[in-house]
Scaffold this active site. Structure first.
Site, PDB file in Angstrom:
ATOM      1  N   GLU A 209      44.624  59.458 -64.859  1.00  0.00           N
ATOM      2  CA  GLU A 209      43.998  60.836 -65.487  1.00  0.00           C
ATOM      3  C   GLU A 209      42.497  61.501 -65.159  1.00  0.00           C
ATOM      4  OE1 GLU A 209      43.369  60.230 -69.768  1.00  0.00           O
ATOM      5  OE2 GLU A 209      43.363  62.251 -70.190  1.00  0.00           O
TER       6      GLU A 209
ATOM      7  N   ASN B   7      44.696  82.063 -80.184  1.00  0.00           N
ATOM      8  CA  ASN B   7      45.044  80.651 -80.029  1.00  0.00           C
ATOM      9  C   ASN B   7      46.777  80.653 -80.029  1.00  0.00           C
ATOM     10  OD1 ASN B   7      45.302  78.281 -79.352  1.00  0.00           O
ATOM     11  ND2 ASN B   7      44.150  77.468 -80.854  1.00  0.00           N
ATOM     12  N   GLY B   8      47.392  80.307 -79.196  1.00  0.00           N
ATOM     13  CA  GLY B   8      48.923  80.206 -79.440  1.00  0.00           C
ATOM     14  C   GLY B   8      49.506  81.180 -78.413  1.00  0.00           C
TER      15      GLY B   8
ATOM     16  N   LYS C 180      42.090  68.675 -74.347  1.00  0.00           N
ATOM     17  CA  LYS C 180      42.308  67.659 -75.261  1.00  0.00           C
ATOM     18  C   LYS C 180      43.166  67.952 -76.219  1.00  0.00           C
ATOM     19  CE  LYS C 180      40.142  64.152 -77.374  1.00  0.00           C
ATOM     20  NZ  LYS C 180      40.465  62.868 -76.769  1.00  0.00           N
TER      21      LYS C 180
ATOM     22  N   ARG D 270      38.063  70.768 -75.116  1.00  0.00           N
ATOM     23  CA  ARG D 270      39.461  71.080 -75.349  1.00  0.00           C
ATOM     24  C   ARG D 270      40.166  71.563 -73.918  1.00  0.00           C
ATOM     25  NH1 ARG D 270      40.437  72.652 -80.669  1.00  0.00           N
ATOM     26  NH2 ARG D 270      42.170  74.069 -79.973  1.00  0.00           N
TER      27      ARG D 270
ATOM     28  N   TRP E   9      42.640  78.820 -71.975  1.00  0.00           N
ATOM     29  CA  TRP E   9      43.480  77.793 -71.242  1.00  0.00           C
ATOM     30  C   TRP E   9      44.589  78.530 -70.896  1.00  0.00           C
ATOM     31  CZ3 TRP E   9      48.115  75.303 -71.160  1.00  0.00           C
ATOM     32  CH2 TRP E   9      48.312  73.946 -70.066  1.00  0.00           C
TER      33      TRP E   9
ATOM     34  N   HIS F  79      62.127  43.624 -59.097  1.00  0.00           N
ATOM     35  CA  HIS F  79      63.373  44.334 -59.127  1.00  0.00           C
ATOM     36  C   HIS F  79      63.028  45.719 -58.321  1.00  0.00           C
ATOM     37  CE1 HIS F  79      65.356  41.929 -61.993  1.00  0.00           C
ATOM     38  NE2 HIS F  79      64.513  41.947 -62.749  1.00  0.00           N
TER      39      HIS F  79
ATOM     40  N   CYS G  98      43.171  76.483 -75.899  1.00  0.00           N
ATOM     41  CA  CYS G  98      42.184  77.513 -76.205  1.00  0.00           C
ATOM     42  C   CYS G  98      41.346  77.315 -77.408  1.00  0.00           C
ATOM     43  CB  CYS G  98      43.116  78.999 -76.949  1.00  0.00           C
ATOM     44  SG  CYS G  98      43.896  79.610 -75.181  1.00  0.00           S
TER      45      CYS G  98
ATOM     46  N   GLU H 276      48.842  51.888 -70.553  1.00  0.00           N
ATOM     47  CA  GLU H 276      47.530  52.846 -71.013  1.00  0.00           C
ATOM     48  C   GLU H 276      46.439  52.839 -69.874  1.00  0.00           C
ATOM     49  OE1 GLU H 276      46.778  55.103 -72.651  1.00  0.00           O
ATOM     50  OE2 GLU H 276      44.643  55.245 -72.983  1.00  0.00           O
TER      51      GLU H 276
ATOM     52  N   LYS I 178      45.089  55.912 -67.819  1.00  0.00           N
ATOM     53  CA  LYS I 178      43.748  56.369 -67.661  1.00  0.00           C
ATOM     54  C   LYS I 178      43.345  56.462 -66.246  1.00  0.00           C
ATOM     55  CE  LYS I 178      42.099  57.131 -71.976  1.00  0.00           C
ATOM     56  NZ  LYS I 178      43.462  57.275 -72.305  1.00  0.00           N
TER      57      LYS I 178
HETATM   58  C1  F6R Z   1      45.061  60.613 -72.605  1.00  0.00           C
HETATM   59  C2  F6R Z   1      45.070  61.547 -73.527  1.00  0.00           C
HETATM   60  C3  F6R Z   1      46.452  62.173 -73.908  1.00  0.00           C
HETATM   61  C4  F6R Z   1      46.805  62.274 -75.436  1.00  0.00           C
HETATM   62  C5  F6R Z   1      47.916  63.347 -75.535  1.00  0.00           C
HETATM   63  C6  F6R Z   1      48.262  63.130 -77.349  1.00  0.00           C
HETATM   64  O1  F6R Z   1      43.831  59.985 -72.255  1.00  0.00           O
HETATM   65  O2  F6R Z   1      44.293  61.786 -74.285  1.00  0.00           O
HETATM   66  O3  F6R Z   1      47.550  61.725 -73.325  1.00  0.00           O
HETATM   67  O4  F6R Z   1      46.687  61.030 -76.011  1.00  0.00           O
HETATM   68  O5  F6R Z   1      47.702  64.504 -75.358  1.00  0.00           O
HETATM   69  O6  F6R Z   1      47.317  63.443 -78.030  1.00  0.00           O
HETATM   70  P1  F6R Z   1      46.899  63.319 -79.694  1.00  0.00           P
HETATM   71  O7  F6R Z   1      46.760  61.751 -79.696  1.00  0.00           O
HETATM   72  O8  F6R Z   1      45.901  64.335 -79.879  1.00  0.00           O
HETATM   73  O9  F6R Z   1      48.192  63.697 -79.950  1.00  0.00           O
END
Ligand code: F6R
Length: 590
Positions: free
Chosen positions: A476, A101-102, A585, A27, A75, A492, A2, A469, A473
């Site tokens: 994601e 928000n919350g 985000k 976000r 959200w 394995h 949110c 990583e 990505k």
């Molecule tokens: C993936 C991504 C998320 C964040 C995770 C932690 O691309 O962005 O996996 O890395 O939600 O977020 P932060 O770094 O803001 O704690």
């Protein structure tokens, strides 16, 4: 998750709120809404489920009158994604509108009680309970003073409830912080209140970051109260050194691509750390009996990589823990422990939960964050910043690169080899541009070779968390099933899945993992798998090759290669890389 925004000033609120809501889109959200106070001291609301442009087509937000208003991107947590569950919500008497928000934890119990008192509800949300609760408590209070009312309300209401409350009778916006962040923007003859600095950065970079349990009262000026003491508090205005330009696409088709390309510049800023703070951090880490890295998602991958480099470079055993798994290890935490939290947003609930547990056990908390004034930063005894500028794309790219550069520099610092570390890292930074210049070749490879249903990535040592990583990505934003493995693990289990033509990305740096990697590649090729080698050397074994410059810390140059691969795969498959489905985000729920 949110996002909230409020505006009070001399201009029309609706266009400013609309613009700010668009800035909050990144976000992650599913519904949007806006409320303003019109000339007749009445609240007008427009809201609906869907993206802001689509809701605007139906509702025409810009017809809302008045120069005071609040807006929200939702959200969904409590209540389905439906128009009636979109914020803002109003009180029965129509004097108040609220965005939140919350999560109000005991909302069901409070709702039942309020219903008995005659309050009528129109949604399934916890938020609507909050506005009715405020109305009820205001009605019952002699002084009609929200500072006093909130001090009582916080005894009744459980959970996180940062909110903006529009008061149509008095032309006021109240901004209250309870756990999620809220920042007041101080413009010329105008004030903003938002969960996110970037939403008002086009108007001002002067901000007050509210502390928990503080209430800001926005009229023609701003006053702030601590609702526990009931007293007005002094305002500390911070100048944010981010620019509105940094928060725009600047001609790139997506924020994500722009942010990958920005790595060339912001990596230099990452290494330009304030020496006092940096040495202070080295001091804390060197004196700690135990150090645990704490992070989620991409930031956790940075923790994994850091733990490898701290072992290799500084001969230290610093353990990485997932934010959401911290409780499992809580018996290991005591006053001699340092928790090193890594987070781009500084708001990740899983990490914050770990920090709170660690604090109750007397541990020291240090952090590495991007967002200045974020909760994790404020909860830390010491912190360093990424200096990466705003990261808008949901998928974290430039923040990850900055995180690993700074953490690697710390590892060198801890082993008293800071000068050598700087040389190696600046060598990496200078070569980032070479990777960006290959983006067209990477795009072709993504289209012709990697656009399959399953992808595998292998790496060893420092390249392994980087492969992880890459896997994250690709899943994601490209929505492709990807699996990253330490090369030695293949035999394995996952070798069973390698069939002729299956693409496998092999990270082969020129370090002590190379010979073992070649063995693993042979095992894949023997089963018909196709190898896409990322290396500074074009090995014959590679079916396809992505060249990286020869440097001391080669795995770090593979990061942008994998980010570009995931970006192009996402675009080729018709996805929006900036807004991956179901993801947000700033992940402020557990
Ligand atoms: C993936 C991504 C998320 C964040 C995770 C932690 O691309 O962005 O996996 O890395 O939600 O977020 P932060 O770094 O803001 O704690």
């Amino acid at each position: 998750m949110c996002g909230i925004i409020g505006y009070i000033g001399k201009k029309r609120a609706a266009p400013i709120l609309f613009d700010s809501l668009k800035k909050l889109e990144y976000r992650g959200y599913d519904s949007v809404g806006m409320a303003t106070i019109n000339g007749e001291a009445e609240i007008e609301i427009k809201k609906g489920s869907g993206r802001i442009e689509a809701v605007n087509e139906k509702e025409d937000f810009l017809t809302l009158k008045g120069n005071i208003g609040i807006g929200h991107t939702r959200w969904a947590t409590h209540g389905a994604v439906e128009d009636r569950n979109a914020h803002p919500f109003t009180s029965c008497n129509g004097h108040y509108a609220l965005v939140h928000n919350g999560i109000l934890e005991n909302y069901l119990e409070l709702k039942e009680d309020l219903k008995k008192k005659g309050h009528v509800f129109t949604s399934d949300t916890d938020t609507e309970v909050l506005v009715h609760l405020i109305e009820e408590e205001m009605n019952n209070s002699k002084e009609k003073d929200l500072v006093k009312v909130l001090s009582k309300l916080t005894q009744i209401a459980k959970g996180a409830y940062t909110f903006l409350l529009l008061d149509a009778k008095n032309n006021i916006i109240y901004a209250f912080r309870k756990d999620s962040p809220i920042i007041i923007g101080i413009g010329e003859d105008e004030l903003f209140a938002s969960s996110d600095i970037t939403s008002f950065l086009a108007y001002t970079n002067k901000a007050i970051i509210l502390e928990n349990n503080q209430l800001a009262i926005l009229r023609d000026n701003c006053s702030i109260y601590d609702i526990q003491t009931g007293k007005e508090v002094e305002q500390e205005i911070t100048t944010i050194d981010w620019t509105a330009e940094q928060a725009s696409k600047s001609g790139f088709p997506h924020f994500m691509l722009k942010e990958i390309f920005e790595e060339v510049e912001i990596s230099k800023h990452a290494l330009e750390q304030d020496s006092l703070k940096f040495n202070g951090m080295i001091d804390v880490l060197s004196k700690a009996k135990k150090v645990f890295f704490l992070g989620s998602g991409t930031s956790y991958r940075a923790c994994l990589l850091a733990s490898i480099y701290f072992a290799q470079i500084a001969k230290k055993h610093f353990m990485p823990i997932l934010g959401s798994e911290f409780k499992t290890y809580q018996n290991l935490i005591d006053k001699d422990t340092v928790i090193f939290a890594i987070s781009q947003s500084g708001e990740t609930a899983d990490v914050l939960e770990g920090i709170n547990i660690a604090k109750t056990k007397g541990a020291r908390v240090v952090s590495l964050v991007n967002v200045i004034g974020s909760t994790i930063m404020r909860e830390s005894d010491q912190y360093l910043t990424l200096n990466a500028g705003p990261e808008i794309a949901v998928a974290s790219t430039k923040a990850f690169t900055s995180q690993v550069l700074i953490l690697t520099l710390l590892a060198y610092g801890l082993s008293d080899r800071l000068k050598e570390g700087r040389e190696h890292l600046y060598e990496v930074v200078r070569k980032l541009e070479v990777i960006m210049n290959q983006s067209d070749t990477i795009a072709i490879l993504a289209k012709d070779v990697l656009n399959k249903n399953d992808l595998y990535l292998i790496g060893r040592g420092a390249s392994y968390p980087i492969a992880m990583e890459g896997e994250l990505k690709i899943k994601e934003i490209a929505y492709i099933h990807a699996d990253a493995l330490a090369g030695g693990e293949l035999k394995h289990h996952t070798l069973a899945l390698i069939e002729p033509g299956v693409p496998c990305i092999a990270l082969v740096p020129n370090d002590d993992t190379k010979d073992d990697m070649i063995n693993n590649i042979m095992q894949i090729k023997a089963r018909g798998g196709k190898i896409i080698g990322i290396s500074s050397e074009h090995l014959e074994l590679f079916d396809y090759y992505i060249s990286i410059p020869k440097v001391h810390l080669e795995p770090l140059l593979m990061i942008p290669v994998l980010q570009l691969i995931s970006y192009y795969l996402s675009v080729i498959r018709g996805n929006d890389p900036d807004f991956p489905r179901n993801l947000a985000k700033s992940v402020t729920v557990l």
